[in-house]
Design a protein around this motif. Structure first.
Motif, PDB file in Angstrom:
ATOM      1  N   THR A  52       0.844  -1.193   0.000  1.00  0.00           N
ATOM      2  CA  THR A  52       0.000   0.000   0.000  1.00  0.00           C
ATOM      3  C   THR A  52       0.878   1.242   0.000  1.00  0.00           C
ATOM      4  OG1 THR A  52      -1.906   1.042   1.067  1.00  0.00           O
ATOM      5  CG2 THR A  52      -0.197   0.201   2.523  1.00  0.00           C
ATOM      6  N   SER A  53       0.230   2.378  -0.050  1.00  0.00           N
ATOM      7  CA  SER A  53       0.892   3.668   0.077  1.00  0.00           C
ATOM      8  C   SER A  53       0.178   4.427   1.192  1.00  0.00           C
ATOM      9  CB  SER A  53       0.791   4.428  -1.247  1.00  0.00           C
ATOM     10  OG  SER A  53       1.493   5.647  -1.166  1.00  0.00           O
ATOM     11  N   VAL A  54       0.944   5.105   2.063  1.00  0.00           N
ATOM     12  CA  VAL A  54       0.351   5.868   3.153  1.00  0.00           C
ATOM     13  C   VAL A  54       0.919   7.279   3.171  1.00  0.00           C
ATOM     14  CG1 VAL A  54      -0.145   3.868   4.616  1.00  0.00           C
ATOM     15  CG2 VAL A  54       2.053   5.045   4.844  1.00  0.00           C
ATOM     16  N   THR A  55       0.125   8.216   3.700  1.00  0.00           N
ATOM     17  CA  THR A  55       0.525   9.616   3.802  1.00  0.00           C
ATOM     18  C   THR A  55       0.391  10.053   5.256  1.00  0.00           C
ATOM     19  OG1 THR A  55      -0.302  10.009   1.561  1.00  0.00           O
ATOM     20  CG2 THR A  55       0.073  11.951   2.934  1.00  0.00           C
ATOM     21  N   THR A  56       1.408  10.749   5.771  1.00  0.00           N
ATOM     22  CA  THR A  56       1.348  11.202   7.154  1.00  0.00           C
ATOM     23  C   THR A  56       0.300  12.300   7.321  1.00  0.00           C
ATOM     24  OG1 THR A  56       3.194  12.737   6.791  1.00  0.00           O
ATOM     25  CG2 THR A  56       3.733  10.579   7.707  1.00  0.00           C
ATOM     26  N   ASP A  57      -0.379  12.267   8.471  1.00  0.00           N
ATOM     27  CA  ASP A  57      -1.436  13.229   8.781  1.00  0.00           C
ATOM     28  C   ASP A  57      -0.854  14.461   9.489  1.00  0.00           C
ATOM     29  OD1 ASP A  57      -0.920  12.402  11.398  1.00  0.00           O
ATOM     30  OD2 ASP A  57      -2.745  11.209  11.551  1.00  0.00           O
ATOM     31  N   ASP A  58      -1.716  15.316  10.025  1.00  0.00           N
ATOM     32  CA  ASP A  58      -1.268  16.547  10.698  1.00  0.00           C
ATOM     33  C   ASP A  58      -0.389  16.261  11.915  1.00  0.00           C
ATOM     34  OD1 ASP A  58      -2.527  18.148   8.857  1.00  0.00           O
ATOM     35  OD2 ASP A  58      -4.353  18.407  10.063  1.00  0.00           O
ATOM     36  N   ALA A  59      -0.514  15.082  12.498  1.00  0.00           N
ATOM     37  CA  ALA A  59       0.321  14.695  13.639  1.00  0.00           C
ATOM     38  C   ALA A  59       1.626  14.050  13.173  1.00  0.00           C
ATOM     39  CB  ALA A  59      -0.443  13.742  14.550  1.00  0.00           C
ATOM     40  N   GLY A  60       1.820  13.993  11.844  1.00  0.00           N
ATOM     41  CA  GLY A  60       3.022  13.381  11.293  1.00  0.00           C
ATOM     42  C   GLY A  60       2.983  11.868  11.320  1.00  0.00           C
TER      43      GLY A  60
END
Length: 86
Positions: A52-60
């Motif tokens: 999969t591919s993931v992206t960090t959120d506002d909390a990193g």
């Protein structure tokens, strides 16, 4: 979902089995300021195969769930957060 019809005439025993889910938490932050960084994109591979591919959120943070026990996990950062380089 399971429906049990109980007449009250005899006891009914219900049993549920919990299965542990293996997950991975990725944390991205600035190495000097330690500030969390959103928008970093990572490709995730399990035993050499793309998962999969993931992206960090506002909390990193980014979370990967459903990892098979014993799998060899590899993360490759594909996109750096805005204002940063790989």
């Amino acid at each position: 979902m399971e429906t049990i019809h109980w007449t009250g005439e005899q006891d009914v025993e219900l049993t549920w089995e919990n299965t542990r889910t293996i997950g991975l938490r990725v944390v991205k932050y600035d190495s000097q300021s330690k500030i969390s960084l959103s928008g970093a994109v990572f490709d995730v591979y399990a035993d050499g195969a793309y998962l999969t591919s993931v992206t960090t959120d506002d909390a990193g943070e980014a979370r990967i769930d459903g990892i098979r026990e014993g799998a060899y996990i590899e993360l490759i950062e594909k996109t750096a957060p805005a204002g940063y380089e790989l």
